[in-house]
Structure formats: structure tokens, C-alpha cells
Write an enzyme that holds these catalytic residues in place. Structure first.
Site, PDB file in Angstrom:
ATOM      1  N   ARG A   1      -0.184 -15.269  -0.491  1.00 23.87           N
ATOM      2  CA  ARG A   1       1.180 -15.259  -1.016  1.00 23.87           C
ATOM      3  C   ARG A   1       1.831 -16.634  -1.062  1.00 23.87           C
ATOM      4  NH1 ARG A   1       3.605  -9.709   1.639  1.00 23.87           N
ATOM      5  NH2 ARG A   1       2.530  -8.302   0.218  1.00 23.87           N
TER       6      ARG A   1
ATOM      7  N   GLU B   1      -5.401  -6.369  -2.222  1.00 23.39           N
ATOM      8  CA  GLU B   1      -4.199  -7.209  -2.290  1.00 23.39           C
ATOM      9  C   GLU B   1      -4.575  -8.658  -2.020  1.00 23.39           C
ATOM     10  OE1 GLU B   1      -1.115  -5.582   0.166  1.00 23.39           O
ATOM     11  OE2 GLU B   1      -1.044  -3.691  -0.937  1.00 23.39           O
TER      12      GLU B   1
ATOM     13  N   LEU C   1       2.176  -3.689   8.416  1.00 21.14           N
ATOM     14  CA  LEU C   1       2.361  -2.274   8.706  1.00 21.14           C
ATOM     15  C   LEU C   1       1.325  -1.805   9.735  1.00 21.14           C
ATOM     16  CD1 LEU C   1       4.377  -0.135   7.953  1.00 21.14           C
ATOM     17  CD2 LEU C   1       2.916   0.559   6.057  1.00 21.14           C
TER      18      LEU C   1
ATOM     19  N   ARG D   1       1.491 -14.541   6.246  1.00 26.48           N
ATOM     20  CA  ARG D   1       1.015 -13.190   6.547  1.00 26.48           C
ATOM     21  C   ARG D   1       0.038 -12.696   5.496  1.00 26.48           C
ATOM     22  NH1 ARG D   1       3.266  -7.771   5.118  1.00 26.48           N
ATOM     23  NH2 ARG D   1       4.692  -8.912   3.773  1.00 26.48           N
TER      24      ARG D   1
ATOM     25  N   GLY E   1      12.350   2.105  12.726  1.00 26.58           N
ATOM     26  CA  GLY E   1      11.408   1.892  11.643  1.00 26.58           C
ATOM     27  C   GLY E   1      10.021   2.339  12.076  1.00 26.58           C
TER      28      GLY E   1
ATOM     29  N   ALA F   1       9.193   0.168   2.457  1.00 24.98           N
ATOM     30  CA  ALA F   1       7.963  -0.622   2.415  1.00 24.98           C
ATOM     31  C   ALA F   1       7.005  -0.079   1.361  1.00 24.98           C
ATOM     32  CB  ALA F   1       7.297  -0.612   3.789  1.00 24.98           C
ATOM     33  N   GLN F   2       6.578  -0.950   0.452  1.00 21.21           N
ATOM     34  CA  GLN F   2       5.667  -0.539  -0.608  1.00 21.21           C
ATOM     35  C   GLN F   2       4.214  -0.809  -0.247  1.00 21.21           C
ATOM     36  OE1 GLN F   2       6.593  -1.778  -4.608  1.00 21.21           O
ATOM     37  NE2 GLN F   2       8.770  -1.847  -4.187  1.00 21.21           N
ATOM     38  N   GLY F   3       3.990  -1.796   0.611  1.00 20.07           N
ATOM     39  CA  GLY F   3       2.631  -2.133   0.990  1.00 20.07           C
ATOM     40  C   GLY F   3       2.006  -1.028   1.815  1.00 20.07           C
TER      41      GLY F   3
ATOM     42  N   ALA G   1       7.499   0.760  13.511  1.00 23.17           N
ATOM     43  CA  ALA G   1       7.082   0.340  14.843  1.00 23.17           C
ATOM     44  C   ALA G   1       7.827   1.101  15.928  1.00 23.17           C
ATOM     45  CB  ALA G   1       7.302  -1.164  15.007  1.00 23.17           C
TER      46      ALA G   1
ATOM     47  N   GLU H   1       8.352  -6.456  12.933  1.00 21.45           N
ATOM     48  CA  GLU H   1       8.759  -7.715  12.299  1.00 21.45           C
ATOM     49  C   GLU H   1       9.665  -8.564  13.174  1.00 21.45           C
ATOM     50  OE1 GLU H   1      10.481  -9.332   8.000  1.00 21.45           O
ATOM     51  OE2 GLU H   1      10.200  -7.176   8.321  1.00 21.45           O
TER      52      GLU H   1
ATOM     53  N   HIS I   1      11.091 -12.436   2.016  1.00 21.05           N
ATOM     54  CA  HIS I   1      10.524 -11.099   2.147  1.00 21.05           C
ATOM     55  C   HIS I   1      10.161 -10.698   3.571  1.00 21.05           C
ATOM     56  CE1 HIS I   1       8.317  -7.500   1.249  1.00 21.05           C
ATOM     57  NE2 HIS I   1       7.159  -8.009   1.654  1.00 21.05           N
TER      58      HIS I   1
END
Length: 484
Positions: free
Chosen positions: A271, A118, A369, A363, A17, A50-52, A19, A352, A328
């Protein structure tokens, strides 16, 4: 079955991924030979979805002190300050380095980086690539660079089954086909465990495999009770159930409405607050979801979100999107120091699967990211400085991969969901899956409510537990330990 073979490397990276890819490229750029172990073909990791974006101080009206303050506030009193200072100080350089590597971030008409807002952030500081396609753009570019790098041997469709040790040090990785990678150090970048829960935004493979590997090798895990629930996962749409609608749409003005069409929460609160508000409104009204109103948001900003919803038969420019919370992001994981070192010498963890303490109990959006690149770089360079193990470790026997039954996933959702209590958590202690048992034990040990961990039987935050993390070692019961 292939015969036993040894692969020599300076650093073994497990996981491809964001990282893992960046750690591999960093180690190779510093002159190291890297073996990159990937369970899937390159560019098919969870990071791809990943959308963020990346949170970093890049605007003139922002400051690293402000980003630090936002991170500490969101983490509810257990953020490791040193980790947060490193992240906020080094994230801007990580963005610039990704640009140097060919990642093209979204820009405004004047060519300046387009910064998004965000939840939990006090100013716009989120950079995206292709709107909500950030993970796809970054992993695609980094994968191409990895594939071309002569110092990186890519082992695709390979699964790590054990972490052999020699003289108390992690000395490599045992693969499913009996090959062994012998290395100075191993960097685990295997992702999180949110797919252990029955309702999740994560792909099916995100079940904490790296955490179990590390724990079996003797490494400590931390904060397993801290699962972040995203408040806006699509609910009930054919083909899109569980699809995450990025928080950035709320940064551009999307609203959360109940069955009566009323707003009931500050959409840009952290969140944990938003997810809890959504869950309680659903409980109070008996509804299966709430409505995300994107009708005033420019659809061109989020083309992949709009495309997925339209393929499922819903037009978000005209209709409300049914959403509900879902597991999530794993804020806990393999306990590490600020260079990514686990408690077993020679073993590192980033992304992660790791727990530096950066995220605390909640978080801050898009810090994760950035964490992949900031701590991926630090871990790669530290791993290269480890002594070579000398002779190859014994292959040993690999770990049987525990089966994850649907009943275990449903039990976690029911007993360790957004709200939990001792009676339900005790039911997890006898679950067949080892990580489910550890989640239950960790949640039982933290007798308070803090961030993503909400106990009905201990509804208040306990100030005495500020800066304390739930640590699991070997077969011992979880202990709450203060991290400086």
C-alpha cells in the site's frame, strides 16, 4: 448524573469492535466475568465497516513461512518478527474458531473457502464474509453472542474517561457517569486514530481516545508517525467521498488509470508504494483523483461497494471510479508485548489501538483483522491471570475529552500526510490537540523515509534504524528503541 457505583468484573474490555468482542467472548469462555464498555450500541463500531478480510494460511499452495515473509517484506524492516510469527501461526485457528462461533465465510461452488488476493500477498489467502461486508458479518455475529452470554455485562453508550490505578497497577475503568469498573485487568480495544486526518476512510470517532487514556495512565505509545494511507478512497462523489473501495477489487483485476487512461503502478504492490504513486501522479497532472477501472470485475463479488457507488450516481460497471489516498489505518498505538500487555501493569491493548510491532512501517493488507482475533485471545487469557486489585480504586477525576478542531485535522493532512518534512512537522508541535502534537514529535524523531513515513528532507531509508520503533513515554521526547 448517576451516583458513584462500583461494578465488579474479572476483566474490563473497552471497545466493542472485532478485537473487543472476541476478547470478551474468550475471557467469558475461560470462566471470567467480563464488563464490556462500548461507546455505541453493539455492532456499530468501526469494525462494522471493515471491507477487508482475514489473512490466514488456508490453501495447500501456501505456507506460514510465506505469509511471514510477505509480512516482513511489507513492513519495511521494522516488523517485530515475534509478533509476525504468532500472527501467521495462529491466524488459521482463529478463522476456524470464528466458523465455530457461527461466522459464515464465503465459499466456492465446492464448499471450500474462497480465498482472495490483496496487495503485498504472494498467494491468495484472504477470507471474506459477504464479499466486502466482512466487518459487518463478523461484528453482527459476535455482538449477538456477547449479548446472550451471561458472563458478559454489556455497558452500552458508555465512555471511558480514566484508568484508575492502585499501587502502580491499572485497577479498572472510570466511566463518564462516575461509575467505576473494578477488574483484574483492563483490555483496551478502542480502535485507531485515522479520523484525526481531514481526509480519511474512518468514522468520526476514530481519534485515538484509547491511546490518550493509556498515555494519561503512564503507558508508552509507539510508532505514531506510521499512519497508513489507503490508495483507493472515493474522491468527490456526493455521499461517498472517503468511502474505501477495498483492495480486493484490484486482486480481481481492477486497474488504476491516470487522466490519460494509462496505468502507472502495479496495483498489487504494497500500500505505501501504491498510495505514493497515486499521490504523485495527481500532483504531476494537477488532477484531484485517478481512475479505478472496475469494469472487468464481476460486480457480484462486491455487492456493497457497487451499491454505494450506484447510490452516489456512478455505475462502476460502466465508468471509472474517482479515487485518491486517505488516512486509513494506525500502525502505531499503545506499545505492548506479545500478550497485549502495555507498560502499565494490569493494562492490555489489542487491535488498532495497540502496537505490537506486527505492522512495522506498512501494514500487509488484511493482517489487521486477523490480529484482532489472534492477539485478542492472547490478551484475554493473560488478563484473566492477573491478580485481583483487592479493594476498588478511587474514582478520581476523568479526563476532559480534547476537542478536535477542523484546523487540527487539516494541519495533520497538510504536514503529516503521505509526504512530510521537518518544517511542516514542527508546526504540529503547538497544536491544541495532544495526540496531534505526539504524531508531529514522533515523525520529527524518525529522520528517514520508511514505508508510510516519507520525509522529503530525509528521503532514504536509514539501515541503522532497522527494527527500531519510535516510543513516547509520559512527557518525554520520543526515543527510537530497538525491539527484539
Amino acid at each position: 448524573m448517576a451516583s458513584s457505583t462500583t461494578i465488579e468484573a474479572d476483566v474490563a474490555v473497552v471497545g466493542a469492535g472485532a478485537a473487543g468482542l472476541y476478547a470478551a467472548l474468550t475471557a467469558a469462555a475461560a470462566g471470567g466475568r467480563v464488563a464490556l464498555v462500548s461507546a455505541t450500541p453493539l455492532a456499530q463500531s468501526a469494525s462494522y465497516w471493515a471491507q477487508g478480510g482475514l489473512a490466514a494460511v488456508l490453501a495447500v499452495d501456501d505456507s506460514r513461512e510465506r505469509h511471514l515473509e510477505d509480512t516482513l517484506r511489507a513492513g519495511r524492516g521494522i516488523v517485530r518478527r515475534g509478533a509476525a510469527e504468532i500472527l501467521t501461526n495462529e491466524a488459521p485457528a482463529a478463522v476456524r474458531d470464528l466458523e465455530r462461533l457461527g461466522v459464515r465465510f464465503d465459499a466456492d461452488r465446492r464448499g471450500r473457502l474462497a480465498l482472495g488476493l490483496e496487495g503485498g500477498h504472494s498467494v491468495r489467502r484472504i477470507v471474506h464474509a459477504g464479499g466486502a461486508a466482512t466487518g459487518r458479518r463478523i461484528t453482527r455475529q459476535l455482538s449477538a453472542l456477547v449479548a446472550e452470554d451471561p458472563r458478559i455485562a454489556v455497558l452500552e453508550d458508555c465512555r471511558a474517561t480514566a484508568l484508575p490505578t492502585r499501587a502502580g497497577r491499572c485497577a479498572g475503568v472510570r466511566l463518564h457517569d462516575e461509575r467505576v469498573v473494578c477488574a483484574r485487568a483492563v483490555v483496551l480495544a478502542t480502535g485507531g486514530a485515522a479520523a484525526l486526518w481531514s481526509r480519511t476512510t474512518n468514522p468520526a470517532g476514530a481519534v485515538g481516545a484509547g491511546m490518550m487514556l493509556a498515555h494519561a495512565a503512564g503507558a508508552a505509545l509507539a510508532d505514531l508517525e506510521m499512519m497508513q494511507f489507503h490508495p483507493t478512497a472515493v474522491a468527490g462523489l456526493n455521499g461517498a467521498d472517503g468511502f474505501l473501495v477495498t483492495e480486493a477489487v484490484r486482486g480481481e483485476g481492477a486497474l488504476l488509470l491516470d487522466a490519460g487512461g494509462e496505468r502507472f503502478v502495479d496495483e498489487l504492490a504494497p500500500r505505501d508504494e501504491v498510495a505514493l504513486a497515486v499521490a504523485r501522479r495527481m500532483r504531476d497532472t494537477g488532477a484531484a483523483s485517478v481512475g479505478l477501472d472496475m469494469r472487468a470485475v464481476d460486480p457480484a463479488l462486491f455487492p456493497n461497494v457497487v451499491a454505494v457507488l450506484r447510490r452516489s450516481g456512478l455505475d462502476p460497471t460502466r465508468e471509472l471510479v474517482p479515487v485518491a489516498p486517505a488516512a486509513h489505518y494506525t500502525m502505531g498505538g499503545i506499545a505492548t508485548d506479545l500478550e497485549g500487555r502495555a507498560t502499565v501493569p494490569g493494562l492490555y491493548a489489542v487491535g488498532e489501538c495497540a502496537c505490537t510491532g506486527l505492522h512495522g512501517a506498512n501494514r500487509l493488507a488484511s493482517n489487521s483483522l486477523s490480529e484482532c482475533f489472534v492477539f485478542g485471545r492472547r490478551a484475554a487469557l493473560a488478563a484473566l491471570a492477573e491478580p485481583h486489585p483487592g479493594t476498588a480504586p478511587e474514582p478520581g477525576s476523568g479526563l476532559p475529552r480534547p476537542e478536535l478542531a477542523q484546523s487540527s485535522r487539516e494541519a495533520l493532512w497538510r504536514h503529516a500526510g503521505i509526504e512530510r518534512d521537518a518544517e511542516g512537522l514542527r508546526m504540529l508541535l503547538g497544536d491544541p490537540h495532544p495526540l496531534v502534537r505526539l504524531v508531529g514529535a514522533s515523525a520529527l524523531a524518525r529522520e528517514e523515509s520508511r514505508g508510510a513515513h516519507l520525509r522529503r528532507d530525509f528521503p532514504q531509508r536509514e539501515p541503522a534504524l532497522d527494527e527500531h520503533h519510535t516510543v513516547v513515554r509520559a512527557d518525554e521526547a520520543p526515543l527510537l528503541e530497538r525491539w527484539a
